[in-house]
Design an enzyme around this catalytic site. Structure first.
Site, PDB file in Angstrom:
ATOM      1  CB  THR A 101      -3.063   2.740  -4.488  1.00 29.31           C
ATOM      2  OG1 THR A 101      -3.576   3.923  -5.093  1.00 29.31           O
ATOM      3  CG2 THR A 101      -3.224   1.583  -5.454  1.00 29.31           C
ATOM      4  CB  ALA A 133      -0.919   0.001   1.230  1.00 31.30           C
ATOM      5  CG  ASP A 134       2.704   5.112  -1.481  1.00 27.04           C
ATOM      6  OD1 ASP A 134       3.326   5.227  -0.404  1.00 27.04           O
ATOM      7  OD2 ASP A 134       2.780   5.963  -2.388  1.00 27.04           O
ATOM      8  CB  THR A 135      -1.387   6.732   2.046  1.00 32.46           C
ATOM      9  OG1 THR A 135      -2.099   5.497   2.155  1.00 32.46           O
ATOM     10  CG2 THR A 135      -2.341   7.891   2.303  1.00 32.46           C
ATOM     11  CD  GLU A 136       3.168   9.566  -1.135  1.00 35.65           C
ATOM     12  OE1 GLU A 136       3.321  10.654  -0.534  1.00 35.65           O
ATOM     13  OE2 GLU A 136       3.993   8.633  -1.045  1.00 35.65           O
TER      14      GLU A 136
END
Length: 189
Positions: free
Chosen positions: A104, A67-70
């Site tokens: 995502t 997962a990545d969050t920005e």
């Protein structure tokens, strides 16, 4: 077996809320936006890269989540601040404005891969220099995309949230649970 390819303590905590057994994989992937890459494509690529790096560490038959969050304002992606000056600059830019938080999640396993995307809109209150200095002095902005933590003292900076609280925190639980069900991992209701 479910594996979480993430160093984030917040993601570990959130995935535990789903009530599924998992282990944690320590992966390192470059988090550098490519020239011409849209913010959403960047977040998706980094999340997939984390899952792919994790998949190299597990036996066949497992499912790996990455997962990545920005934080995104216009076309600018706000990663984690380098220092107090960078954190204050991010908070100044977010002050009194609405920004997107893109989170995502990629799941890889059983010979397939799927992703889920969650986009939330967060409006910050207008902040003065004292507000910013006091918040940066808490050290909470460090290690957080956009220099704030919705689950901590940063909550007082947020005037309005449209979307997923857990997505802003780092792992959108509704979307993650739906993704896991597609791989035969059923979080209890």
């Amino acid at each position: 077996m479910l594996h979480l390819a993430s160093k984030s303590p917040r993601r570990h905590q959130l995935l535990q809320q789903l009530g599924v057994a998992f282990d944690v994989l320590d992966v390192d992937v470059p988090e550098q936006r490519a020239a011409g890459e849209t913010p959403q494509a960047y977040v998706s690529r980094v999340a997939r890269d984390k899952a792919a790096a994790g998949a190299l560490l597990v036996k066949p038959g497992g499912v790996v989540l990455g997962a990545d969050t920005e934080v995104v304002l216009g076309d600018d992606v706000f990663g984690k601040p380098r220092d107090a000056v960078d954190a204050a600059a991010m908070l100044r830019r977010l002050s009194g404005r609405t920004h997107a938080v893109i989170s995502t999640v990629w799941a890889l396993g059983e010979g397939r891969q799927e992703c889920a995307v969650c986009v939330s809109q967060v409006r910050f209150a207008a902040l003065d220099e004292n507000d910013i200095a006091v918040y940066v002095a808490t050290d909470e902005p460090f290690g957080k995309a956009g220099a704030y933590a919705i689950q901590g003292r940063g909550a007082v900076l947020i005037e309005h949230l449209e979307g997923s609280y857990s997505g802003v925190m780092g792992l959108p639980l509704f979307e993650t649970a739906r993704l896991l069900r597609g791989f035969g991992i059923n979080p209890p209701a």
